[in-house]
Design a protein around this motif. Sequence first.
Motif, PDB file in Angstrom:
ATOM      1  N   ASP A  53     -13.865  -7.986  -7.559  1.00  0.00           N
ATOM      2  CA  ASP A  53     -14.928  -6.991  -7.381  1.00  0.00           C
ATOM      3  C   ASP A  53     -14.436  -5.547  -7.492  1.00  0.00           C
ATOM      4  O   ASP A  53     -14.947  -4.651  -6.823  1.00  0.00           O
ATOM      5  N   LYS A  54     -13.432  -5.336  -8.333  1.00  0.00           N
ATOM      6  CA  LYS A  54     -12.910  -3.983  -8.585  1.00  0.00           C
ATOM      7  C   LYS A  54     -12.845  -3.767 -10.087  1.00  0.00           C
ATOM      8  O   LYS A  54     -12.055  -4.399 -10.781  1.00  0.00           O
ATOM      9  N   ASP A  55     -13.660  -2.855 -10.583  1.00  0.00           N
ATOM     10  CA  ASP A  55     -13.814  -2.725 -12.028  1.00  0.00           C
ATOM     11  C   ASP A  55     -12.715  -1.921 -12.709  1.00  0.00           C
ATOM     12  O   ASP A  55     -12.731  -1.763 -13.935  1.00  0.00           O
ATOM     13  N   HIS A  56     -11.737  -1.411 -11.941  1.00  0.00           N
ATOM     14  CA  HIS A  56     -10.589  -0.735 -12.548  1.00  0.00           C
ATOM     15  C   HIS A  56      -9.360  -1.641 -12.611  1.00  0.00           C
ATOM     16  O   HIS A  56      -8.296  -1.215 -13.066  1.00  0.00           O
ATOM     17  N   LEU A  57      -9.508  -2.880 -12.145  1.00  0.00           N
ATOM     18  CA  LEU A  57      -8.407  -3.831 -12.130  1.00  0.00           C
ATOM     19  C   LEU A  57      -8.639  -4.919 -13.174  1.00  0.00           C
ATOM     20  O   LEU A  57      -9.738  -5.479 -13.268  1.00  0.00           O
ATOM     21  N   PHE A  58      -7.577  -5.218 -13.927  1.00  0.00           N
ATOM     22  CA  PHE A  58      -7.636  -6.225 -14.989  1.00  0.00           C
ATOM     23  C   PHE A  58      -6.452  -7.166 -14.833  1.00  0.00           C
ATOM     24  O   PHE A  58      -5.343  -6.732 -14.529  1.00  0.00           O
ATOM     25  N   GLY A  59      -6.684  -8.457 -15.046  1.00  0.00           N
ATOM     26  CA  GLY A  59      -5.631  -9.427 -14.807  1.00  0.00           C
ATOM     27  C   GLY A  59      -5.279 -10.254 -16.022  1.00  0.00           C
ATOM     28  O   GLY A  59      -5.914 -10.156 -17.081  1.00  0.00           O
ATOM     29  N   GLY A 116      -2.655  -2.535  -1.578  1.00  0.00           N
ATOM     30  CA  GLY A 116      -2.913  -1.288  -2.294  1.00  0.00           C
ATOM     31  C   GLY A 116      -4.045  -1.367  -3.291  1.00  0.00           C
ATOM     32  O   GLY A 116      -4.322  -0.388  -3.996  1.00  0.00           O
ATOM     33  N   ALA A 117      -4.742  -2.502  -3.348  1.00  0.00           N
ATOM     34  CA  ALA A 117      -5.793  -2.683  -4.358  1.00  0.00           C
ATOM     35  C   ALA A 117      -6.919  -1.666  -4.210  1.00  0.00           C
ATOM     36  O   ALA A 117      -7.368  -1.064  -5.195  1.00  0.00           O
ATOM     37  N   GLN A 165       0.829  -1.209   0.000  1.00  0.00           N
ATOM     38  CA  GLN A 165       0.000   0.000   0.000  1.00  0.00           C
ATOM     39  C   GLN A 165       0.859   1.252   0.000  1.00  0.00           C
ATOM     40  O   GLN A 165       0.562   2.225  -0.715  1.00  0.00           O
ATOM     41  N   ALA A 166       1.943   1.264   0.762  1.00  0.00           N
ATOM     42  CA  ALA A 166       2.821   2.434   0.818  1.00  0.00           C
ATOM     43  C   ALA A 166       3.476   2.694  -0.533  1.00  0.00           C
ATOM     44  O   ALA A 166       3.583   3.854  -0.976  1.00  0.00           O
ATOM     45  N   GLU A 167       3.904   1.635  -1.216  1.00  0.00           N
ATOM     46  CA  GLU A 167       4.560   1.818  -2.510  1.00  0.00           C
ATOM     47  C   GLU A 167       3.557   2.221  -3.591  1.00  0.00           C
ATOM     48  O   GLU A 167       3.876   3.021  -4.475  1.00  0.00           O
ATOM     49  N   VAL A 168       2.353   1.675  -3.520  1.00  0.00           N
ATOM     50  CA  VAL A 168       1.308   2.111  -4.453  1.00  0.00           C
ATOM     51  C   VAL A 168       1.011   3.593  -4.251  1.00  0.00           C
ATOM     52  O   VAL A 168       0.929   4.368  -5.213  1.00  0.00           O
ATOM     53  N   GLN A 169       0.878   4.021  -2.999  1.00  0.00           N
ATOM     54  CA  GLN A 169       0.610   5.427  -2.709  1.00  0.00           C
ATOM     55  C   GLN A 169       1.747   6.313  -3.210  1.00  0.00           C
ATOM     56  O   GLN A 169       1.509   7.372  -3.820  1.00  0.00           O
ATOM     57  N   ALA A 170       2.976   5.882  -2.978  1.00  0.00           N
ATOM     58  CA  ALA A 170       4.123   6.667  -3.432  1.00  0.00           C
ATOM     59  C   ALA A 170       4.167   6.766  -4.949  1.00  0.00           C
ATOM     60  O   ALA A 170       4.474   7.834  -5.512  1.00  0.00           O
ATOM     61  N   MET A 171       3.865   5.687  -5.633  1.00  0.00           N
ATOM     62  CA  MET A 171       3.852   5.715  -7.094  1.00  0.00           C
ATOM     63  C   MET A 171       2.811   6.713  -7.609  1.00  0.00           C
ATOM     64  O   MET A 171       3.089   7.509  -8.514  1.00  0.00           O
ATOM     65  N   LEU A 172       1.630   6.690  -7.002  1.00  0.00           N
ATOM     66  CA  LEU A 172       0.560   7.572  -7.465  1.00  0.00           C
ATOM     67  C   LEU A 172       0.840   9.036  -7.149  1.00  0.00           C
ATOM     68  O   LEU A 172       0.510   9.928  -7.940  1.00  0.00           O
ATOM     69  N   SER A 173       1.452   9.310  -6.012  1.00  0.00           N
ATOM     70  CA  SER A 173       1.670  10.697  -5.596  1.00  0.00           C
ATOM     71  C   SER A 173       2.967  11.291  -6.112  1.00  0.00           C
ATOM     72  O   SER A 173       3.087  12.515  -6.234  1.00  0.00           O
ATOM     73  N   GLN A 174       3.944  10.455  -6.456  1.00  0.00           N
ATOM     74  CA  GLN A 174       5.265  10.960  -6.806  1.00  0.00           C
ATOM     75  C   GLN A 174       5.697  10.688  -8.246  1.00  0.00           C
ATOM     76  O   GLN A 174       6.539  11.423  -8.780  1.00  0.00           O
TER      77      GLN A 174
END
Length: 389
Positions: free
Chosen positions: A154-160, A132-133, A108-117
């Motif tokens: 159950d997350k419509d912005h995620l694709f696998g 971070g999902a 979650q911390a790395e996902v947040q950092a990627m999005l903010s930085q």
Amino acid sequence: MRIRIVAVATALVVLAAACSSGGTKKPTGESATTTPSGPVVHVTEPGVTDTEIHVGAVTSKTNPLGGNYADLDAGIKAYFAMVDAGGGVFGRQLKLTSERDDNTVSNQAEVQAMLSQDNVFAAFVATLLFTGADLLQRQGIPTFVWNINPEFADKDHLFGNIGAICFGCIGQGLPWLARKLGAKKVGVVGYGVSQESKLCAAGIRDSFKKFPTAQVAFFDDSLPFGVPDLSSQVASMKKGGVDFVTTCMDLNGVFTLAKEMAKQGLKAVQYLPNGYDSDFMAANGQFFEGDYVVTQFVAFEQTPRNKQISDFFRWIGRTGGKPDELSMSGWILADEFVTGLRKAGPAFSRQKVVDALNAGVYDPGGLIEPIDWRYQQTGRQSSAPRSSR
């Protein structure tokens, strides 16, 4: 060495973890990489300039299992190199500009950092844990995931690379394989520190209860990650007459198990949900003679070779990557991203990419089982269980 390869996209579809739907095929490979030329449409989206589209990746490069999760990035880069050589998408080159390691426990911390930085348009993920999902979903980020995590569902912005997994669901695949082998006694092994591994093991046990082609004679879902000694478990399996072993563990875990089985003389076929690694099998194949390994895509060894596989080998070689399950998954996810991007049109946005993919079937020319994202975002399908890696 005699390792039986079962490709989900071909013969043994019932062993797949997610239900798939058919669809029409689209052109693949280098012939499909070009985008019609014309004036570049200005797009005001994060990570997008008039010449480039930037994306980021978070992988568990550092992990307790020795997994090669960061190889996902190599597959993404190889696919982007092929597309860029054909002119890119809507006049823009594709760039993987952020490669983060979540060290397994800091997703979650790395996902947040990627999005903010890191100013990225879309995200790619291959991690042991996926805390971070929810953040990626809330932020509306088109996210492309090597799917082994229950948080994906159950997350419509995620694709696998496959649809959402029903980890504890009952399925016919493994009972069918046991019957094919003539097996009578089954051993099931999983991790106790991973909820998806425990659910996977329970699903296997319950599948044999519903489809009793063989008896579950040994069950242990309490192992720690990186377990160094499985002598007690193997001794119990041998005493119980186990002749078919299936696990919900990573490659190193099944290797530890296979070596102990050989040491104690347990003659049992092992089903390997993880194990499609040519270098590993070349070095250690004597421990897996006659076992079954599953892939989520058309096997590299299949002939005649799928065009996407040929393009993958050409471009992974040109970009210095290693051809393996994770890099192929990166290639597939990159193709899925580009498919959504092209469907969204020259005035694309994050939401338009998401909407385009959710409108129908993703089918990369027979490389995998087609995925119908109108239905396969949910993890409640009844199907065969998939392991936790």
